[in-house]
Design a protein around this motif. Sequence first.
Motif, PDB file in Angstrom:
ATOM      1  N   ALA A   4       0.835  -1.203   0.000  1.00  0.00           N
ATOM      2  CA  ALA A   4       0.000   0.000   0.000  1.00  0.00           C
ATOM      3  C   ALA A   4       0.864   1.245   0.000  1.00  0.00           C
ATOM      4  N   LEU A   5       1.926   1.236   0.774  1.00  0.00           N
ATOM      5  CA  LEU A   5       2.798   2.396   0.828  1.00  0.00           C
ATOM      6  C   LEU A   5       3.482   2.608  -0.512  1.00  0.00           C
ATOM      7  N   PHE A 192     -11.094   4.284   4.933  1.00  0.00           N
ATOM      8  CA  PHE A 192     -12.328   3.499   4.976  1.00  0.00           C
ATOM      9  C   PHE A 192     -12.193   2.417   3.917  1.00  0.00           C
ATOM     10  N   PRO A 193     -13.131   1.443   3.854  1.00  0.00           N
ATOM     11  CA  PRO A 193     -12.923   0.316   2.935  1.00  0.00           C
ATOM     12  C   PRO A 193     -12.679   0.711   1.488  1.00  0.00           C
ATOM     13  N   GLY A 194     -13.174   1.875   1.086  1.00  0.00           N
ATOM     14  CA  GLY A 194     -12.961   2.327  -0.282  1.00  0.00           C
ATOM     15  C   GLY A 194     -11.699   3.142  -0.472  1.00  0.00           C
ATOM     16  N   GLY A 195     -10.856   3.246   0.551  1.00  0.00           N
ATOM     17  CA  GLY A 195      -9.604   3.976   0.426  1.00  0.00           C
ATOM     18  C   GLY A 195      -9.518   5.135   1.384  1.00  0.00           C
ATOM     19  N   THR A 207      -5.176  14.377  -5.838  1.00  0.00           N
ATOM     20  CA  THR A 207      -4.118  13.583  -5.215  1.00  0.00           C
ATOM     21  C   THR A 207      -4.684  12.630  -4.180  1.00  0.00           C
ATOM     22  N   ALA A 208      -5.590  13.128  -3.335  1.00  0.00           N
ATOM     23  CA  ALA A 208      -6.197  12.264  -2.323  1.00  0.00           C
ATOM     24  C   ALA A 208      -7.018  11.163  -2.975  1.00  0.00           C
ATOM     25  N   THR A 209      -7.701  11.487  -4.067  1.00  0.00           N
ATOM     26  CA  THR A 209      -8.493  10.473  -4.777  1.00  0.00           C
ATOM     27  C   THR A 209      -7.594   9.380  -5.330  1.00  0.00           C
ATOM     28  N   GLN A 210      -6.467   9.773  -5.917  1.00  0.00           N
ATOM     29  CA  GLN A 210      -5.534   8.782  -6.458  1.00  0.00           C
ATOM     30  C   GLN A 210      -4.928   7.933  -5.342  1.00  0.00           C
ATOM     31  N   ALA A 211      -4.573   8.579  -4.245  1.00  0.00           N
ATOM     32  CA  ALA A 211      -4.039   7.818  -3.120  1.00  0.00           C
ATOM     33  C   ALA A 211      -5.076   6.846  -2.587  1.00  0.00           C
ATOM     34  N   GLY A 212      -6.331   7.301  -2.488  1.00  0.00           N
ATOM     35  CA  GLY A 212      -7.405   6.437  -2.009  1.00  0.00           C
ATOM     36  C   GLY A 212      -7.619   5.238  -2.909  1.00  0.00           C
ATOM     37  N   THR A 213      -7.510   5.447  -4.213  1.00  0.00           N
ATOM     38  CA  THR A 213      -7.656   4.333  -5.161  1.00  0.00           C
ATOM     39  C   THR A 213      -6.561   3.297  -4.956  1.00  0.00           C
ATOM     40  N   ALA A 214      -5.326   3.772  -4.746  1.00  0.00           N
ATOM     41  CA  ALA A 214      -4.218   2.843  -4.500  1.00  0.00           C
ATOM     42  C   ALA A 214      -4.412   2.092  -3.192  1.00  0.00           C
ATOM     43  N   ILE A 215      -4.902   2.790  -2.173  1.00  0.00           N
ATOM     44  CA  ILE A 215      -5.133   2.142  -0.880  1.00  0.00           C
ATOM     45  C   ILE A 215      -6.252   1.121  -0.986  1.00  0.00           C
ATOM     46  N   ALA A 216      -7.329   1.461  -1.695  1.00  0.00           N
ATOM     47  CA  ALA A 216      -8.437   0.515  -1.876  1.00  0.00           C
ATOM     48  C   ALA A 216      -7.963  -0.749  -2.581  1.00  0.00           C
ATOM     49  N   ALA A 217      -7.081  -0.585  -3.566  1.00  0.00           N
ATOM     50  CA  ALA A 217      -6.548  -1.762  -4.261  1.00  0.00           C
ATOM     51  C   ALA A 217      -5.733  -2.632  -3.320  1.00  0.00           C
ATOM     52  N   ALA A 276      -0.135   8.600   1.907  1.00  0.00           N
ATOM     53  CA  ALA A 276      -1.079   9.641   1.494  1.00  0.00           C
ATOM     54  C   ALA A 276      -0.593  11.005   1.946  1.00  0.00           C
ATOM     55  N   GLY A 277      -0.070  11.076   3.173  1.00  0.00           N
ATOM     56  CA  GLY A 277       0.474  12.334   3.660  1.00  0.00           C
ATOM     57  C   GLY A 277       1.631  12.821   2.809  1.00  0.00           C
ATOM     58  N   ALA A 278       2.526  11.904   2.415  1.00  0.00           N
ATOM     59  CA  ALA A 278       3.657  12.277   1.562  1.00  0.00           C
ATOM     60  C   ALA A 278       3.190  12.772   0.201  1.00  0.00           C
ATOM     61  N   ALA A 279       2.170  12.110  -0.358  1.00  0.00           N
ATOM     62  CA  ALA A 279       1.643  12.528  -1.658  1.00  0.00           C
ATOM     63  C   ALA A 279       1.015  13.915  -1.578  1.00  0.00           C
ATOM     64  N   LEU A 280       0.245  14.162  -0.528  1.00  0.00           N
ATOM     65  CA  LEU A 280      -0.392  15.473  -0.367  1.00  0.00           C
ATOM     66  C   LEU A 280       0.642  16.555  -0.096  1.00  0.00           C
ATOM     67  N   ARG A 281       1.674  16.230   0.659  1.00  0.00           N
ATOM     68  CA  ARG A 281       2.731  17.211   0.897  1.00  0.00           C
ATOM     69  C   ARG A 281       3.354  17.653  -0.409  1.00  0.00           C
ATOM     70  N   GLN A 282       3.635  16.675  -1.274  1.00  0.00           N
ATOM     71  CA  GLN A 282       4.274  16.993  -2.547  1.00  0.00           C
ATOM     72  C   GLN A 282       3.343  17.795  -3.448  1.00  0.00           C
ATOM     73  N   ALA A 283       2.095  17.361  -3.542  1.00  0.00           N
ATOM     74  CA  ALA A 283       1.151  18.032  -4.440  1.00  0.00           C
ATOM     75  C   ALA A 283       0.857  19.459  -3.994  1.00  0.00           C
ATOM     76  N   ARG A 284       0.754  19.665  -2.685  1.00  0.00           N
ATOM     77  CA  ARG A 284       0.409  20.990  -2.164  1.00  0.00           C
ATOM     78  C   ARG A 284       1.651  21.837  -1.861  1.00  0.00           C
ATOM     79  N   LYS A 285       2.848  21.272  -2.078  1.00  0.00           N
ATOM     80  CA  LYS A 285       4.113  21.967  -1.818  1.00  0.00           C
ATOM     81  C   LYS A 285       4.219  22.397  -0.351  1.00  0.00           C
TER      82      LYS A 285
END
Length: 558
Positions: A4-5, A192-195, A207-217, A276-285
Motif C-alpha cells: 500500500a505504501l 475506509f474500505p474504499g480507500g 491527489t487524495a483520490t488517487q491515493a485512495g484508489t491505491a489504498i483501496a486496491a 497519502a500524507g507524503a503525496a499530499l505534501r508533494q502536491a500541495r508543496k
Amino acid sequence: MTTALAAALCVAGASASLAQDAPAPVQNAPAAKVTAATTPPKLLIMIAVDQFSADLFAQYRGHFTGGLARLASGVVFPSGYQAHGATETCPGHSTILTGSHPSRTGIIANNYFDLSTPRADKRLYCAEDESVADTASGSGKYAPSVKHLLVPTLGDLMKARDPKAQVVSVAGKDRAAIMMGGHQADELMWLFPGGLTSYRGITLSPTATQAGTAIAAAIAQSRPGLTLPADCAAQDIAIPIGDKGGTVGTGRLARDGGDFRRFMASPEADGAVLAAGAALRQARKLGEGDTTDLLILGLSATDYVGHGTGTEGTEMCLQMAGLDRELGDFFARLDATGIDYAVALTADHGGHDLPERNRQNAWPAAERVDPALGPDALGKAVAEKLGLPQPLLYGDAPFGDFYLSKALTPAQRKAAMAEITTRLRAHHQVEAVVTGEELAAHPVSKRAPDVWNLMDKLRASYNAARSGDFIVVLKPRVTPIPESGLGYVATHGSVWDYDRRVPMLFWRKGLAGFEQPNAVMTVDILPTLASLIGLPVDMTKIDGRCLDLISGPESSCR
C-alpha cells in the motif's frame, strides 16, 4: 515497505505534475548548532500513534532502527501524560493540538449522552453532527463533523495568523483526523474500505483520490503472514480466549482480501496514511512556501492490534517493527526534499494487555468486569427494585459517565442515586463513584500530572454541559470488557497510568537531543510547537505550557 505504501508513493510521483512550479529542493546543508532558536521550520509534522503507551515505547525502544529510532535520538519525554481520566481515542486526540484538557475541548469521551436529543438512544458520537437528518451515533451511521470540538487547534491558529498557511490532516480514524485537524484544515481525510474519505459533501482532491484508489486496491488484496523476527520469538505464546477455542498471541497479521478490519490492524494501514500524507505534501508543496505549514498524521494500527490481540503477543511485536519501518520510509522521503521540518510524535492514550495473559505473566488478580456493572443491567435492576421508569440509566460502558433519566421526579432521582451509588461502592471491582456536583466544585489541577489524585484526573475530563450525573471508576487492571472474543479482547479508558502515560518525542535536524524524564502533558504540545514557529498563544485559554526543546541556556520558548 508495504504494498500500500509503495502504491501510494507512486501516486505521489504522479501528482508531482501538480507541483511543476515548485522550487528545486533545498540541498541538506550543514545544520546550525541550535536551529530551533533561530529560524522557524518550514513544515511541522504532528504524528499521533493510537494506543502507543509509554510502556510500549520503553519495551521496544532498544529494538527500533527506523523512524522511531530517529525520533528517540531527539528530544524525548518518556513520561508524557494524557493527564485526564477519560483515556479514550477522541478525548486524547482533542488534547494534542489544542493545548487543552477535555474539560475545555468538550470532548469528554468517544460517546456521550444528551438526554434532550430526539434520538431514541440519546447517544452522541464525539465527531458527528447529530442535526443531520436520518443519522445515528452508530458506526457508519453518523455524519462526521468537528462541531463538538469547542476550542481552536494549532492549525486553526496558524491559519488565523496567515491564511496562506496550509493544514492537512490524514488519519486511520475519522476522530483522529478531525480532532487534530480542527475547524479550518485545507484537506482532512481518513481510511475506509474504499480507500480515503472525508466529510459528507466534500470532494477529495485529485491527489487524495488517487491515493485512495491505491489504498483501496491494497485492501482488496490478501496478505500472507509476516515473517516473525527473532526479537519476537519469546512472545509467540497462544493465549486462549472466549469459549470457542480461539487464541491470540501467535498471529502473523495475515488477512484475506477485502478484510478492512484486519487491514487496519497491520502496519500496512499506517503505511497507507503516511504515503497519502507524503503525496499530499508533494502536491500541495507543503513546506515550500513563505510560511510554515502543518501536516497531521494519525496512525491507528497499534490501537486495532491492541484491542484485537492485546499488547504483549507476536501481533504487537510485528506492529512495532512495522511502524518503525514505515516511519523510517516516510522520513527518508521527506529528507530527500531538503525541506526544514520538525516532528512531534505522541499518542492519544496508553493501553493494557488482556487479563488472560496478565494472569500468566505475574499479575493473577487481573480480571474482566462484572456484566452487572453495565448501565443497562444496573439501571434495570434498580428501576425494578424501586418501581422507577425505564430506561433509568444511560451510559456507554460499565465505567465512565452515567446519566440518570430526565423522567425522574426529584424524589425519584434522589432515591435512584442512593441505591445506585450504594451498589457500586459495595462492589469489589469499583474504585470510586464521583458525582458531577463534586467534580464541578473541584479545580483543574496545575500540578505535574504524575502526582494527580483521582479527583484531579476526573476533573480534567469533566465538562458540565456534557458529562454524566456521576462517573464510575473501576479498580486497576479490571478490563471493562465482560467477555473476550476474537476481535476485541483488551482496551483502555481508565484513570490508571498504564492508560495515561504516553511518550512525547520531538525531532528536527540540527536540534541536539536530550531526555527529560519528568512528567509533562500532551496539552504542552501546542504551546511548544507554536513557540517554535513564533505563533503567539493566549496562555489563559489553554491548559498546557511550552516545553524548552533546547539543551543549554538558550530556549525555544519565547
